[in-house]
Design a protein around this motif. Structure first.
Motif, PDB file in Angstrom:
ATOM      1  N   ILE A  92     -24.317  14.345  -5.463  1.00 15.20           N
ATOM      2  CA  ILE A  92     -23.839  13.276  -6.351  1.00 15.20           C
ATOM      3  C   ILE A  92     -24.903  12.183  -6.466  1.00 15.20           C
ATOM      4  N   THR A 141     -27.747  13.285  -8.703  1.00 16.40           N
ATOM      5  CA  THR A 141     -27.335  13.385 -10.115  1.00 16.40           C
ATOM      6  C   THR A 141     -27.169  12.010 -10.743  1.00 16.40           C
ATOM      7  N   LEU A 188     -17.992  11.303 -15.780  1.00 13.54           N
ATOM      8  CA  LEU A 188     -18.350  11.299 -14.367  1.00 13.54           C
ATOM      9  C   LEU A 188     -17.277  10.654 -13.491  1.00 13.54           C
ATOM     10  N   LEU A 226     -16.273  12.229 -10.050  1.00 14.10           N
ATOM     11  CA  LEU A 226     -17.277  12.096  -8.987  1.00 14.10           C
ATOM     12  C   LEU A 226     -17.313  10.661  -8.464  1.00 14.10           C
ATOM     13  N   ARG A 253     -16.052  20.130  -9.118  1.00 17.47           N
ATOM     14  CA  ARG A 253     -15.748  19.243 -10.248  1.00 17.47           C
ATOM     15  C   ARG A 253     -14.659  18.233  -9.886  1.00 17.47           C
ATOM     16  N   TRP A 263     -24.883  17.998 -13.840  1.00 20.70           N
ATOM     17  CA  TRP A 263     -24.256  18.131 -12.524  1.00 20.70           C
ATOM     18  C   TRP A 263     -24.014  19.608 -12.197  1.00 20.70           C
ATOM     19  N   ARG A 310     -26.830  22.087 -10.987  1.00 23.80           N
ATOM     20  CA  ARG A 310     -27.231  22.056  -9.578  1.00 23.80           C
ATOM     21  C   ARG A 310     -26.659  23.228  -8.795  1.00 23.80           C
TER      22      ARG A 310
END
Length: 830
Positions: A545, A548, A603, A606, A772, A808, A811
């Motif tokens: 995280i 990103t 986002l 996250l 997610r 994201w 990755r």
């Protein structure tokens, strides 16, 4: 040597899978095993040639491919990355298989080549020029570069700029060599050439590579009275066409044929192997009779050619520098052995210099120094690769069939015993897979010391050395975990961390996620360290995280200084130790944090996890005593707390742009600024552990404030990644597990403490996409995939098309955050 598990086909109803002839097996660096069987139809007239690919952690969940080969499969070969597989058959057809959607249990045929009607006897990927050497002598050194040195080695073929060109080389039974090159645009260039002008039958062949970029092919016509021929093959691309040049090298006759007493005893050459793909100077030969075999090891050496005095007088220059020739010399030979049925060579590139061999002998370090031989009596031996002395034996009693096992219907010689027809060593040589003449797969543990009694420190040193090798190369380390006992875990994790901290900052950054994943897999093997597994998974998630979110920051001007906005954020947050989040924000250029509103909204899941995790950690600070709870190690981890602090600052600035992207807290007071409160407490906790060498205990005032948090904010229940019941943790006893292909076993669950048991999600609870952070409901309707190592579950197809979310997801599209491969799981997963 002992059997860890046995996997066999279901006997009731009787399986139609029968061992293929020949039986072929290959083991990749990602611990995927491929092997062949023949599938009989109901009339038992035609056979379908199948390829089965399985992960060593889930051997029952293999993927069976109808290969489409019209003739029996003769070769299987993994590439260096372990993501592509070559198969070749007795009709001259070569196929390349690749993963579908990067799933280890879903494969498809991508490209191929063919030499029609000419059976393939040997196959190999072209060398990519990467070669490491393990120096056992330097196993105690602090620098990884000394332990694992890069050997100067040229690729078989290079593109513009020196990039290795991909492709494969195959040898046919009629003496042809065929090379197929994969161009970057997907086209395949194929060329075929005769090994020599006078073509002859090639019953056995093997392929090796030289440091100069050439290829060496060894061939035999199957008769021990005929010479073993060697050829140099040079591949080049001229005018968009593949060109092959061949040259004859010195040949040899087997030593056993020169002994008059045994001249006719071993009539057939049954095995011909170079000792390593990148070591063309040493070759292993096996000649057999109906009942016995003999194995010889030969080495190619440069020797001076004696020159007659007359020529020395005529040409003085000859006397100054003696001409050199290449000559094969026998290194060692065995006594008469039982009949050899299969050979497996080590893939671990151990340095064979005298100092390294001496240290290996003194410390009883055996991986990479032994090769495996299987015999028709059912036994398997590990013999030294140079001296051919027996180092360990697995007797046939452990591979005998159970009494109720029905014999697969196939013509066999009367009284044929169970024996391995295919053997493969793992990439660290700590495990051996054997497939017997009844199609049963046996996973065999090979001790690093091969049964020699060692003290605990030396055992840990051997395992640590191989774990470091996997860390540097990126290879999977499942086979090392087979040898880790619960009482070793704590010491092994500490020593691994200690070795990691000795490396330079750049290497530490490269290996930062790999060492966390390695610690998680080790801690899973002991009930006393099981809580640390949750922390390791959370740390991997936090690192991803952080990278990103920082990568979304953009400099306001193009002509920026050397440091990126993310680096500048880290530097300012580490210097400014103020507990007021707004005062830290003043030191930053807020224009670098401007993002589109859609991106910030996408986002939010996250961002919410970061906010919840900070609140959970601070609320758990007063409860630090035993038993160990998830999140406990974060309270002393200055780097992770600093990372969380930086993210809180970024989220605070983004909240000014779009308040709806902020984490949502349930507070008792409407006027309370929850972000400021958490940042102030987090900063105080971070100051206690920012210096790893001087970690101080939190003062009573901080603990009192954290005790008040539950009365000010609703503490979230963290959705920790559940610890999957790994197979490797059930293999610590000496009794082999019996498994079946296609049938998931009911393994005993982990002996966890009640604190950790309470965290696990019960089967009736809604499922969660752990990457997610999306809730999927009790019965998910979307196809999902799970990591083969940590068990992390996520939706197979992305439900979101936002650029930031795609970044994201990139990755972990090929591998899980822990580095494990993905496998497709059914909709009804539990």
């Amino acid at each position: 040597m002992d059997v860890a598990y046995i996997c066999e086909w279901d006997r009731i109803p009787r399986s139609n899978h029968c061992p293929s002839i020949p039986l072929v097996c290959a083991w990749s660096c990602r611990n995927l095993i491929a092997f062949t069987t023949d599938l009989k139809n109901e009339e038992e007239k035609d056979l379908t040639h199948m390829i089965h690919i399985l992960d060593t952690e889930h051997p029952w969940d293999g993927y069976s491919i109808n290969s489409g080969h019209s003739e029996p499969i003769t070769c299987l070969e993994w590439d260096q990355s372990g993501s592509r597989l070559l198969s070749a058959d007795a009709d001259g057809c070569v196929k390349c298989w690749g993963m579908t959607d990067h799933l280890a249990n879903s494969w498809e045929h991508t490209v191929g080549s063919s030499v029609e009607g000419d059976p393939i006897v040997s196959l190999s990927w072209l060398h990519n020029g990467v070669k490491l050497a393990l120096h056992v002598e330097k196993s105690g050194a602090s620098n990884f570069g000394e332990k694992f040195s890069r050997v100067k080695f040229s690729p078989s073929l290079t593109l513009f700029g020196g990039k290795p060109m991909e492709g494969w080389i195959a040898v046919t039974i009629s003496g042809l060599v065929t090379v197929s090159l994969l161009k970057p645009n997907g086209q395949v260039l194929t060329s075929t050439e005769s090994l020599c002008r006078l073509r002859c039958r090639v019953a056995l062949a093997d392929i090796a590579f030289t440091g100069g970029g050439n290829i060496v092919v060894a061939t035999s016509d199957g008769s021990s009275t005929s010479p073993i021929q060697f050829y140099k093959v040079c591949v080049s691309v001229v005018s968009e066409k593949c060109k092959i040049d061949t040259e004859i090298l010195p040949s040899l006759f087997m030593r056993c044929t020169m002994d008059p007493a045994r001249k006719d005893k071993f009539s057939a050459v049954t095995h011909l192997k170079f000792l390593a793909r990148d070591m063309s100077e040493q070759v292993l030969l096996c000649a057999s009779s109906q009942t016995s075999s003999i194995v010889e090891c030969w080495s190619l050496r440069k020797e001076g050619l004696p020159v007659n005095n007359i020529f020395q007088q005529l040409s003085p220059m000859v006397g100054d520098k003696q001409p050199m020739i290449l000559k094969w010399r026998i290194l060692s030979t065995t006594i008469d052995l039982g009949r050899v049925s299969a050979v497996a060579l080590p893939k671990l590139p151990v340095s064979l210099t005298n100092p390294d061999l001496k240290v290996a002998n003194d410390t009883k370090f055996c991986p990479g120094l032994g090769l495996a031989l299987a015999f028709h009596d059912g036994s398997a031996h590990i013999v030294h690769r140079l001296s051919l002395q027996t180092m360990a034996v697995l007797y046939s009693s452990s591979s005998v069939r159970s009494a109720d096992e029905q014999v697969v219907k196939r013509q066999r010689t009367a009284g044929l015993s169970v024996h391995f027809k295919a053997l493969q060593l793992s990439w660290t040589s700590l495990a051996l897979v054997g497939i017997d003449n009844y199609g049963k797969l046996s996973m065999i543990r090979i001790s690093p010391s091969l049964g020699h009694a060692l003290d605990m420190n030396m055992c840990l040193r051997h395992l640590l050395f191989l774990l470091e090798y996997c860390m540097v190369t990126g290879y999977d380390w499942w086979d090392i975990l087979l040898h880790v006992q619960p009482n070793m875990v704590q010491n092994l994790v500490e020593k691994l961390h200690e070795e990691y901290t000795r490396q330079n900052a750049a290497l530490q950054q490269v290996l930062s996620t790999r060492i966390v994943a390695m610690k998680a897999s080790l801690c899973k093997l002991s009930s006393s360290t099981i809580a640390r597994v949750y922390d390791s998974h959370a740390k991997l998630f936090l690192i991803a995280i952080s990278c990103t979110l920082k990568s979304l920051l953009r400099p306001h001007f193009l002509n920026t200084p050397d440091k990126s906005p993310g680096d500048r954020l880290t530097e300012i947050c580490s210097k400014v130790t103020d507990t007021d989040i707004d005062k830290v924000m003043i030191n930053l250029k807020t224009e670098e944090f401007v993002l589109e509103m859609n991106t910030l909204q996408a986002l939010q899941q996250l961002i919410q996890w970061v906010g919840d995790f900070v609140l959970y950690l601070l609320a758990s600070l007063p409860n630090q005593g035993p038993p160990m709870r998830p999140g406990n190690t974060f309270l002393r981890d200055g780097a992770s707390l600093g990372m969380l602090r930086e993210l809180m600052v970024v989220i605070r600035i983004w909240g000014l742009l779009k308040p709806s992207c902020l984490p949502i807290y349930t507070a008792t007071s409407d006027t309370q600024d929850s972000m400021s409160l958490l940042f102030r407490l987090l900063t105080k906790l971070w100051l206690c552990s920012r210096d790893d060498n001087h970690v101080t205990e939190p003062d009573d005032a901080l603990i009192d404030e954290c005790c008040l948090l539950p009365s000010q904010l609703l503490i979230p229940s963290m959705d920790w990644l559940p610890i999957s019941d790994s197979l490797v943790s059930k293999l610590q006893s000496k009794q082999p597990l019996r498994l079946q292909f296609g049938k998931a076993p009911t393994l005993p669950s982990h002996t966890m403490g009640s604190q950790v048991d309470a965290i696990a999600r019960t089967p009736g609870q809604p499922k969660l996409d752990y990457l997610r952070r999306l809730h999927l409901g009790v019965s998910p309707t979307e196809e999902c995939k799970a990591c083969t190592r940590c068990g992390c579950v996520t939706v197979l197809k992305s439900p979101n098309k936002t650029t930031a979310v795609k970044q994201w997801e990139q990755r972990w599209i090929k591998n899980c955050l822990c580095g494990g491969l993905w496998r497709r799981i059914p909709l009804s997963y539990s």
